[in-house]
Design a protein around this motif. Structure first.
Motif, short mmCIF file in Angstrom:
data_model
loop_
_atom_site.label_atom_id
_atom_site.label_comp_id
_atom_site.label_asym_id
_atom_site.label_seq_id
_atom_site.Cartn_x
_atom_site.Cartn_y
_atom_site.Cartn_z
N CYS A 91 10.41 8.80 -45.90
CA CYS A 91 8.95 8.81 -45.75
C CYS A 91 8.27 9.76 -46.72
CB CYS A 91 8.57 9.19 -44.31
SG CYS A 91 9.00 10.88 -43.86
N ALA A 92 9.05 10.61 -47.40
CA ALA A 92 8.50 11.55 -48.38
C ALA A 92 8.78 11.10 -49.81
CB ALA A 92 9.09 12.95 -48.14
N SER A 93 9.36 9.93 -49.97
CA SER A 93 9.78 9.44 -51.28
C SER A 93 8.65 8.71 -52.02
CB SER A 93 10.97 8.49 -51.11
OG SER A 93 11.38 7.99 -52.36
N LEU A 94 8.63 8.88 -53.32
CA LEU A 94 7.69 8.15 -54.17
C LEU A 94 8.18 6.73 -54.45
CD1 LEU A 94 6.76 10.82 -56.88
CD2 LEU A 94 5.24 9.86 -55.15
N ASN A 95 9.42 6.62 -54.88
CA ASN A 95 9.96 5.33 -55.33
C ASN A 95 10.78 4.59 -54.28
OD1 ASN A 95 8.85 5.75 -57.87
ND2 ASN A 95 10.64 6.85 -58.59
N PHE A 96 11.19 5.27 -53.22
CA PHE A 96 12.05 4.65 -52.21
C PHE A 96 11.44 4.81 -50.81
CE2 PHE A 96 14.66 5.95 -55.80
CZ PHE A 96 15.39 4.81 -56.08
N TYR A 97 10.12 4.77 -50.73
CA TYR A 97 9.42 5.03 -49.47
C TYR A 97 9.80 4.05 -48.37
CZ TYR A 97 5.86 5.10 -45.89
OH TYR A 97 5.24 5.15 -44.68
N GLU A 98 10.01 4.59 -47.18
CA GLU A 98 10.17 3.82 -45.95
C GLU A 98 9.63 4.69 -44.83
OE1 GLU A 98 14.11 2.43 -44.96
OE2 GLU A 98 14.51 1.86 -47.02
N PRO A 99 8.89 4.10 -43.88
CA PRO A 99 8.42 4.91 -42.75
C PRO A 99 9.60 5.27 -41.83
CG PRO A 99 7.82 2.63 -42.44
CD PRO A 99 8.44 2.72 -43.81
N CYS A 100 9.52 6.42 -41.18
CA CYS A 100 10.54 6.81 -40.21
C CYS A 100 10.29 6.08 -38.90
CB CYS A 100 10.51 8.33 -39.98
SG CYS A 100 11.01 9.28 -41.42
N SER A 101 11.32 5.56 -38.30
CA SER A 101 11.18 4.80 -37.06
C SER A 101 10.81 5.69 -35.87
CB SER A 101 12.46 4.03 -36.75
OG SER A 101 13.53 4.95 -36.60
N ASP A 102 11.11 6.97 -35.95
CA ASP A 102 10.86 7.87 -34.82
C ASP A 102 9.59 8.72 -34.99
OD1 ASP A 102 11.87 9.34 -36.91
OD2 ASP A 102 13.19 10.56 -35.68
N CYS A 103 8.76 8.40 -35.96
CA CYS A 103 7.56 9.19 -36.23
C CYS A 103 6.36 8.58 -35.50
CB CYS A 103 7.29 9.23 -37.72
SG CYS A 103 6.02 10.41 -38.19
N LYS A 104 5.64 9.40 -34.74
CA LYS A 104 4.48 8.93 -33.98
C LYS A 104 3.23 8.82 -34.85
CE LYS A 104 6.22 10.66 -29.64
NZ LYS A 104 6.12 11.65 -28.59
N ASN A 105 3.05 9.78 -35.78
CA ASN A 105 1.88 9.78 -36.63
C ASN A 105 2.24 10.37 -37.99
OD1 ASN A 105 -0.57 9.97 -37.90
ND2 ASN A 105 -1.59 11.11 -36.27
N GLU A 106 2.56 9.50 -38.92
CA GLU A 106 3.03 9.93 -40.24
C GLU A 106 2.02 10.83 -40.95
OE1 GLU A 106 3.52 7.31 -43.97
OE2 GLU A 106 5.47 7.22 -42.94
N ALA A 107 0.75 10.55 -40.82
CA ALA A 107 -0.30 11.31 -41.51
C ALA A 107 -0.32 12.78 -41.11
CB ALA A 107 -1.66 10.67 -41.28
N SER A 108 0.08 13.08 -39.88
CA SER A 108 0.05 14.48 -39.43
C SER A 108 1.44 15.04 -39.16
CB SER A 108 -0.81 14.59 -38.16
OG SER A 108 -0.21 13.85 -37.11
N CYS A 109 2.47 14.36 -39.62
CA CYS A 109 3.85 14.82 -39.40
C CYS A 109 4.13 16.06 -40.27
CB CYS A 109 4.84 13.70 -39.73
SG CYS A 109 6.56 14.22 -39.59
N HIS A 110 4.36 17.19 -39.61
CA HIS A 110 4.59 18.45 -40.32
C HIS A 110 5.88 18.40 -41.16
CE1 HIS A 110 1.22 20.37 -38.41
NE2 HIS A 110 1.66 19.95 -37.22
#
Length: 137
Positions: A91-110
């Motif tokens: 989820c932090a990747s530029l070229n290999f981005y994928e959302p994390c399945s266990d993340c509730k809110n990616e925009a505010s994920c510390h």
């Protein structure tokens, strides 16, 4: 950590970068001087050739040479080619981005925000290290 394949690729590129302009290096010489098993080296050189970092010439006088300038090939380029993403999470990747399945809110994920910062610093450092700069050390 860098994979053994990436380490060997960098060692092969360093060897080629130290050759005289226009000189073609034989696989046996690269293998021996850079301490890389020949079979593994052959596959690495093919991958580097497909990615247009090196070129090859066939025949008795054949071998490999840098296709791209040693000033343009960065540690980030080679890491991405052989090891993939520089980021520690998809989820932090530029070229290999994928959302994390266990993340509730990616925009505010510390965790994601912190690892994006790590990725940025790592990427900046890796892009500033060229094959030429390694040869000059």
């Amino acid at each position: 950590m860098l994979s053994q394949k990436t380490k060997y690729a960098l060692k092969a590129l360093l060897y080629l970068a130290q050759q005289k302009e226009g000189e073609i290096a034989k696989t046996n010489a690269i293998s021996e001087e850079a301490s890389i098993p020949k079979k593994f080296l052959e596959q690495i050189l093919l991958d580097l050739k497909r990615a247009h970092f090196v070129g090859s010439k066939q025949g008795k006088l054949g071998g490999y040479y840098l296709l791209k300038s040693k000033n343009e090939i960065t540690l980030a380029d080679i890491h991405r080619l052989f090891d993939g993403a520089i980021a520690l999470l998809p989820c932090a990747s530029l070229n290999f981005y994928e959302p994390c399945s266990d993340c509730k809110n990616e925009a505010s994920c510390h965790l994601r925000l912190g690892l994006i910062s790590v990725r940025e610093e790592t990427l900046r450092s890796m892009q500033n290290i060229t094959i030429a700069s390694l040869v000059d050390q």
